[in-house]
Design a protein around this motif. Structure first.
Motif, PDB file in Angstrom:
ATOM      1  N   GLY A  52       0.809  -1.206   0.000  1.00 17.03           N
ATOM      2  CA  GLY A  52       0.000   0.000   0.000  1.00 17.03           C
ATOM      3  C   GLY A  52       0.845   1.259   0.000  1.00 17.03           C
ATOM      4  O   GLY A  52       0.582   2.208  -0.762  1.00 17.03           O
ATOM      5  N   LEU A  53       1.867   1.281   0.839  1.00 15.41           N
ATOM      6  CA  LEU A  53       2.743   2.452   0.910  1.00 15.41           C
ATOM      7  C   LEU A  53       3.552   2.619  -0.369  1.00 15.41           C
ATOM      8  O   LEU A  53       3.749   3.736  -0.859  1.00 15.41           O
ATOM      9  CB  LEU A  53       3.680   2.320   2.107  1.00 15.41           C
ATOM     10  N   LEU A  54       4.016   1.513  -0.915  1.00 20.21           N
ATOM     11  CA  LEU A  54       4.849   1.580  -2.117  1.00 20.21           C
ATOM     12  C   LEU A  54       4.037   2.030  -3.327  1.00 20.21           C
ATOM     13  O   LEU A  54       4.513   2.820  -4.148  1.00 20.21           O
ATOM     14  CB  LEU A  54       5.496   0.223  -2.372  1.00 20.21           C
ATOM     15  N   ARG A  55       2.804   1.559  -3.437  1.00 15.54           N
ATOM     16  CA  ARG A  55       1.949   1.955  -4.557  1.00 15.54           C
ATOM     17  C   ARG A  55       1.692   3.458  -4.580  1.00 15.54           C
ATOM     18  O   ARG A  55       1.517   4.049  -5.649  1.00 15.54           O
ATOM     19  CB  ARG A  55       0.621   1.198  -4.500  1.00 15.54           C
ATOM     20  N   ALA A  56       1.684   4.070  -3.401  1.00 13.75           N
ATOM     21  CA  ALA A  56       1.411   5.510  -3.314  1.00 13.75           C
ATOM     22  C   ALA A  56       2.682   6.350  -3.325  1.00 13.75           C
ATOM     23  O   ALA A  56       2.599   7.582  -3.312  1.00 13.75           O
ATOM     24  CB  ALA A  56       0.639   5.787  -2.029  1.00 13.75           C
ATOM     25  N   HIS A  57       3.836   5.712  -3.387  1.00 13.24           N
ATOM     26  CA  HIS A  57       5.111   6.437  -3.280  1.00 13.24           C
ATOM     27  C   HIS A  57       5.545   6.995  -4.641  1.00 13.24           C
ATOM     28  O   HIS A  57       5.317   6.367  -5.678  1.00 13.24           O
ATOM     29  CB  HIS A  57       6.190   5.500  -2.738  1.00 13.24           C
ATOM     30  N   PRO A  58       6.182   8.173  -4.648  1.00 10.55           N
ATOM     31  CA  PRO A  58       6.678   8.750  -5.914  1.00 10.55           C
ATOM     32  C   PRO A  58       7.669   7.853  -6.652  1.00 10.55           C
ATOM     33  O   PRO A  58       7.875   8.026  -7.855  1.00 10.55           O
ATOM     34  CB  PRO A  58       7.365  10.048  -5.453  1.00 10.55           C
ATOM     35  N   ALA A  59       8.260   6.879  -5.955  1.00 12.34           N
ATOM     36  CA  ALA A  59       9.198   5.965  -6.613  1.00 12.34           C
ATOM     37  C   ALA A  59       8.524   5.192  -7.742  1.00 12.34           C
ATOM     38  O   ALA A  59       9.179   4.838  -8.729  1.00 12.34           O
ATOM     39  CB  ALA A  59       9.789   4.983  -5.595  1.00 12.34           C
ATOM     40  N   MET A  60       7.227   4.944  -7.616  1.00 12.60           N
ATOM     41  CA  MET A  60       6.518   4.235  -8.680  1.00 12.60           C
ATOM     42  C   MET A  60       6.469   5.076  -9.947  1.00 12.60           C
ATOM     43  O   MET A  60       6.676   4.570 -11.058  1.00 12.60           O
ATOM     44  CB  MET A  60       5.108   3.861  -8.220  1.00 12.60           C
ATOM     45  N   SER A  61       6.222   6.368  -9.794  1.00 13.85           N
ATOM     46  CA  SER A  61       6.201   7.259 -10.957  1.00 13.85           C
ATOM     47  C   SER A  61       7.589   7.377 -11.577  1.00 13.85           C
ATOM     48  O   SER A  61       7.729   7.413 -12.799  1.00 13.85           O
ATOM     49  CB  SER A  61       5.691   8.646 -10.545  1.00 13.85           C
ATOM     50  N   GLU A  62       8.604   7.432 -10.724  1.00 16.95           N
ATOM     51  CA  GLU A  62       9.972   7.513 -11.248  1.00 16.95           C
ATOM     52  C   GLU A  62      10.345   6.240 -11.991  1.00 16.95           C
ATOM     53  O   GLU A  62      10.978   6.290 -13.054  1.00 16.95           O
ATOM     54  CB  GLU A  62      10.957   7.771 -10.112  1.00 16.95           C
ATOM     55  N   ALA A  63       9.932   5.090 -11.453  1.00 18.35           N
ATOM     56  CA  ALA A  63      10.223   3.818 -12.124  1.00 18.35           C
ATOM     57  C   ALA A  63       9.497   3.744 -13.467  1.00 18.35           C
ATOM     58  O   ALA A  63      10.047   3.270 -14.464  1.00 18.35           O
ATOM     59  CB  ALA A  63       9.830   2.645 -11.231  1.00 18.35           C
ATOM     60  N   ARG A  64       8.247   4.219 -13.491  1.00 20.68           N
ATOM     61  CA  ARG A  64       7.502   4.240 -14.762  1.00 20.68           C
ATOM     62  C   ARG A  64       8.178   5.164 -15.775  1.00 20.68           C
ATOM     63  O   ARG A  64       8.201   4.883 -16.973  1.00 20.68           O
ATOM     64  CB  ARG A  64       6.061   4.694 -14.520  1.00 20.68           C
ATOM     65  N   ALA A  65       8.722   6.276 -15.294  1.00 18.06           N
ATOM     66  CA  ALA A  65       9.423   7.198 -16.192  1.00 18.06           C
ATOM     67  C   ALA A  65      10.654   6.526 -16.799  1.00 18.06           C
ATOM     68  O   ALA A  65      10.951   6.723 -17.986  1.00 18.06           O
ATOM     69  CB  ALA A  65       9.826   8.463 -15.426  1.00 18.06           C
ATOM     70  N   ARG A  66      11.351   5.748 -16.006  1.00 16.97           N
ATOM     71  CA  ARG A  66      12.524   5.037 -16.537  1.00 16.97           C
ATOM     72  C   ARG A  66      12.098   3.968 -17.538  1.00 16.97           C
ATOM     73  O   ARG A  66      12.748   3.777 -18.566  1.00 16.97           O
ATOM     74  CB  ARG A  66      13.323   4.425 -15.399  1.00 16.97           C
ATOM     75  N   LEU A  67      11.003   3.268 -17.240  1.00 13.89           N
ATOM     76  CA  LEU A  67      10.460   2.301 -18.192  1.00 13.89           C
ATOM     77  C   LEU A  67      10.102   2.996 -19.499  1.00 13.89           C
ATOM     78  O   LEU A  67      10.447   2.502 -20.586  1.00 13.89           O
ATOM     79  CB  LEU A  67       9.219   1.638 -17.585  1.00 13.89           C
ATOM     80  N   THR A  68       9.441   4.137 -19.415  1.00 10.69           N
ATOM     81  CA  THR A  68       9.045   4.879 -20.612  1.00 10.69           C
ATOM     82  C   THR A  68      10.264   5.302 -21.417  1.00 10.69           C
ATOM     83  O   THR A  68      10.253   5.259 -22.654  1.00 10.69           O
ATOM     84  CB  THR A  68       8.209   6.107 -20.225  1.00 10.69           C
ATOM     85  N   ALA A  69      11.336   5.685 -20.723  1.00  9.04           N
ATOM     86  CA  ALA A  69      12.560   6.099 -21.420  1.00  9.04           C
ATOM     87  C   ALA A  69      13.150   4.943 -22.214  1.00  9.04           C
ATOM     88  O   ALA A  69      13.571   5.116 -23.365  1.00  9.04           O
ATOM     89  CB  ALA A  69      13.570   6.642 -20.421  1.00  9.04           C
ATOM     90  N   TYR A  70      13.181   3.753 -21.612  1.00 11.46           N
ATOM     91  CA  TYR A  70      13.696   2.585 -22.330  1.00 11.46           C
ATOM     92  C   TYR A  70      12.780   2.245 -23.510  1.00 11.46           C
ATOM     93  O   TYR A  70      13.254   1.901 -24.608  1.00 11.46           O
ATOM     94  CB  TYR A  70      13.804   1.382 -21.408  1.00 11.46           C
ATOM     95  N   ALA A  71      11.470   2.314 -23.282  1.00 10.13           N
ATOM     96  CA  ALA A  71      10.530   2.009 -24.363  1.00 10.13           C
ATOM     97  C   ALA A  71      10.655   3.020 -25.492  1.00 10.13           C
ATOM     98  O   ALA A  71      10.609   2.652 -26.683  1.00 10.13           O
ATOM     99  CB  ALA A  71       9.103   1.986 -23.819  1.00 10.13           C
ATOM    100  N   ASP A  72      10.820   4.285 -25.162  1.00 10.85           N
ATOM    101  CA  ASP A  72      10.992   5.315 -26.187  1.00 10.85           C
ATOM    102  C   ASP A  72      12.268   5.066 -26.998  1.00 10.85           C
ATOM    103  O   ASP A  72      12.281   5.248 -28.222  1.00 10.85           O
ATOM    104  CB  ASP A  72      11.042   6.701 -25.554  1.00 10.85           C
ATOM    105  N   GLU A  73      13.329   4.670 -26.300  1.00 11.60           N
ATOM    106  CA  GLU A  73      14.578   4.392 -27.005  1.00 11.60           C
ATOM    107  C   GLU A  73      14.426   3.172 -27.910  1.00 11.60           C
ATOM    108  O   GLU A  73      14.915   3.156 -29.051  1.00 11.60           O
ATOM    109  CB  GLU A  73      15.706   4.175 -25.995  1.00 11.60           C
ATOM    110  N   ALA A  74      13.729   2.152 -27.410  1.00 10.14           N
ATOM    111  CA  ALA A  74      13.485   0.963 -28.229  1.00 10.14           C
ATOM    112  C   ALA A  74      12.663   1.319 -29.462  1.00 10.14           C
ATOM    113  O   ALA A  74      12.925   0.834 -30.574  1.00 10.14           O
ATOM    114  CB  ALA A  74      12.760  -0.097 -27.407  1.00 10.14           C
ATOM    115  N   ARG A  75      11.674   2.167 -29.266  1.00 11.62           N
ATOM    116  CA  ARG A  75      10.817   2.596 -30.381  1.00 11.62           C
ATOM    117  C   ARG A  75      11.641   3.355 -31.422  1.00 11.62           C
ATOM    118  O   ARG A  75      11.462   3.158 -32.630  1.00 11.62           O
ATOM    119  CB  ARG A  75       9.691   3.476 -29.821  1.00 11.62           C
TER     120      ARG A  75
END
Length: 335
Positions: free
Chosen positions: A285-308
């Motif tokens: 519950g705490l982790l789902r609400a933490h800004p770290a999730m948004s930061e991790a998604r941003a890093r995922l998006t960066a890798y996906a954008d580079e792959a694209r």
């Protein structure tokens, strides 16, 4: 025929139905060849080696081999054997991983180490590596070199994960390097071999291999996020499994890297024992609400954008369109 596509690959049907049918036919050939090459005259080894093959899986690696072959002549028989090589290599690592992680379940069934013993599981993994190497011998010296170098990266990645970051090394950078070795390297090889053995131009071979490594990183980060964010077993395992087992994925490492007072309780939980259901639920519950999730998604998006962007360097055609669709799927599945 497209029903033979692995889970998550239905995106190919929407992108290009004719291509999806072709890939489905190719995967049927891969499954048949897998069944053929994993057999052993010894009944125990035969049963253990077939255990994970029969359990199925995403088959992401052989699918990517078949897709990359679209850059050349996809009908070449060597392509199917290349797809089998990468899947055998992947399956072998799973047997070893389950021993190291003391896992009880793999792909919805009892893991080999639980069903038999650690010794049998380790030897079965070794046997599958040997079968993969035997197949490469028929595909040429260069393929054998590529598979061997990939195997070395897989081992180096596992050792790095086991040993942890070196003194002074950034844990997040260390983690991403481990993912590149443990996941990205074999997916890159899957794409490389598919294009190379189909006779694709060297430039396209190198490009699709670069795509494979980036896609592998994105796919793994996506799985890790789903393990935390999802309320259901979307990633093929119960949500929170990594936390329960003490596996520190990117969101966890980002939390632990911080020092803000508001995250003190979460850091306490993440560095403790989360085998208790109540503590695990609190941590999730705490982790789902933490800004770290948004930061991790941003890093995922960066890798996906580079792959694209890398996929965009390929010639216009079925392969490029499919790779772009797969990249969009990785982003969409994490919300």
């Amino acid at each position: 025929m497209t029903s033979a596509l692995p889970a998550g690959a239905a995106v190919l049907t929407a992108a290009d139905p004719a291509l999806a049918e072709s890939i489905a036919k190719g995967l049927i050939a891969v499954e048949s060849r897998l069944e053929e090459v994993v057999g052993s005259a010894h009944p125990l080894l035969d049963a253990a080696a077939r255990h994970l093959v029969a359990a199925g899986g995403k088959r992401v690696r052989p699918m990517l081999t078949l897709l990359a072959s679209q850059l050349g002549e996809p009908g070449r028989p060597e392509v199917v054997d290349a797809a089998v090589v990468v899947e055998l290599t992947h399956l072998a690592t799973l047997y070893h991983d389950d021993v190291m992680d003391e896992a009880a379940v793999r792909r919805g069934a009892a893991s080999a180490n639980v069903r038999w013993t650690n010794t049998v599981a380790i030897l079965t993994g070794d046997y599958l590596f040997a079968r993969a190497s035997d197949l490469t011998a028929g595909l040429g010296t260069e393929v054998t070199h590529i598979q061997s170098r990939t195997f070395a990266r897989l081992v180096e990645g596992q050792i790095a994960e086991t040993a942890g970051p070196l003194d002074g090394e950034d844990p997040v950078a260390h983690h991403l390097h481990v993912l590149a070795d443990k996941t990205g390297s074999l997916i890159a090889t899957a794409a490389r071999l598919g294009a190379m053995l189909a006779g694709a131009p060297e430039r396209d071979v190198e490009t699709v291999a670069r795509f494979g490594e980036l896609y592998g990183l994105a796919f793994q980060l996506s799985d890790d996020l789903i393990d935390i964010a999802s309320e259901t077993a979307d990633s093929g395992k119960t949500p929170g499994t990594d936390l329960r087992e003490g596996i520190r994925t990117l969101p966890v490492l980002l939390v632990l890297a911080g020092s803000d007072a508001g995250s003190a309780r979460l850091r306490e939980l993440l560095t403790g024992d989360l085998t208790d259901d109540a503590l695990l639920a609190e941590a999730l519950g705490l982790l789902r609400a933490h800004p770290a999730m948004s930061e991790a998604r941003a890093r995922l998006t960066a890798y996906a954008d580079e792959a694209r962007a890398v996929a965009g360097e390929l010639p216009d055609g079925p392969c490029r369109g499919a790779l772009l669709a797969m990249t969009e799927y990785v982003l969409d599945r994490t919300g």
